[in-house]
Design a protein around this motif. Structure first.
Motif, PDB file in Angstrom:
ATOM      1  N   VAL A  12      -5.750 -31.826 -53.896  1.00  0.00           N
ATOM      2  CA  VAL A  12      -7.025 -32.530 -53.863  1.00  0.00           C
ATOM      3  C   VAL A  12      -8.114 -31.553 -53.460  1.00  0.00           C
ATOM      4  CG1 VAL A  12      -6.739 -33.253 -51.447  1.00  0.00           C
ATOM      5  CG2 VAL A  12      -8.155 -34.628 -52.988  1.00  0.00           C
ATOM      6  N   GLN A  13      -9.327 -31.828 -53.889  1.00  0.00           N
ATOM      7  CA  GLN A  13     -10.448 -30.967 -53.519  1.00  0.00           C
ATOM      8  C   GLN A  13     -10.978 -31.320 -52.136  1.00  0.00           C
ATOM      9  OE1 GLN A  13     -13.302 -31.429 -56.746  1.00  0.00           O
ATOM     10  NE2 GLN A  13     -12.441 -29.646 -57.819  1.00  0.00           N
ATOM     11  N   GLY A  16     -11.925 -34.855 -50.547  1.00  0.00           N
ATOM     12  CA  GLY A  16     -11.167 -35.904 -51.213  1.00  0.00           C
ATOM     13  C   GLY A  16     -10.264 -36.668 -50.256  1.00  0.00           C
ATOM     14  N   SER A  17      -9.496 -37.592 -50.839  1.00  0.00           N
ATOM     15  CA  SER A  17      -8.620 -38.456 -50.046  1.00  0.00           C
ATOM     16  C   SER A  17      -7.225 -38.499 -50.649  1.00  0.00           C
ATOM     17  CB  SER A  17      -9.184 -39.886 -50.004  1.00  0.00           C
ATOM     18  OG  SER A  17     -10.436 -39.925 -49.365  1.00  0.00           O
ATOM     19  N   ASN A  83      -8.804 -39.019 -45.285  1.00  0.00           N
ATOM     20  CA  ASN A  83     -10.119 -38.945 -45.928  1.00  0.00           C
ATOM     21  C   ASN A  83     -10.827 -37.661 -45.513  1.00  0.00           C
ATOM     22  OD1 ASN A  83      -9.706 -41.547 -47.029  1.00  0.00           O
ATOM     23  ND2 ASN A  83     -10.598 -42.504 -45.208  1.00  0.00           N
ATOM     24  N   ASN A  84     -11.823 -37.300 -46.307  1.00  0.00           N
ATOM     25  CA  ASN A  84     -12.617 -36.097 -46.023  1.00  0.00           C
ATOM     26  C   ASN A  84     -11.703 -34.897 -45.738  1.00  0.00           C
ATOM     27  OD1 ASN A  84     -14.871 -34.489 -45.594  1.00  0.00           O
ATOM     28  ND2 ASN A  84     -15.116 -35.139 -43.460  1.00  0.00           N
TER      29      ASN A  84
END
Length: 119
Positions: A12-13, A16-17, A83-84
């Motif tokens: 994931v970037q 992202g989550s 998250n984040n």
């Protein structure tokens, strides 16, 4: 025989989550404390989040406000909502179950799921 099977890892970037899941079997799940740990290359395994049988949660300072641990006792599942995400969250994430098997507490581990956060 206690078994833990993780799923939900991936690439994931930054920002992202991901949601990790852990399916537990072989114990009275609702009585046991559960947790998520992670281990990055060259580093020691560290606790990320934990949840008691009554639902009390604890988080590492590095993930507070970004990660949420939860459990569904009816399904014998524990989750980690992330998250984040940041590049420093990159690691293999392990599900952990602690249960009392007289006369001592024992720790059980899943096989791990890779989380990679790209910058």
């Amino acid at each position: 025989q206690v078994q833990l099977v993780e799923s939900g890892g991936g690439l994931v970037q930054t920002g992202g989550s991901l949601r990790l899941s852990c399916a537990a079997s072989g114990s009275i799940f609702s009585l046991d404390a559960m947790g998520w740990y992670r281990q990055a290359p060259g580093k020691q395994r560290e606790m990320v989040a934990s949840i008691t049988s009554r639902g009390f949660t604890t988080y590492a300072d590095s993930v507070k406000g970004r990660f949420t641990i939860s459990r569904d006792n009816a399904k014998n599942m524990v989750y980690l909502q992330m998250n984040n995400l940041k590049p420093e969250d990159t690691a293999v994430y392990y599900c952990n179950e602690r249960l009392f098997e007289y006369p001592k507490m024992n720790n059980y581990w899943g096989q791990g799921t890779q989380v990679t956060v790209s910058s």
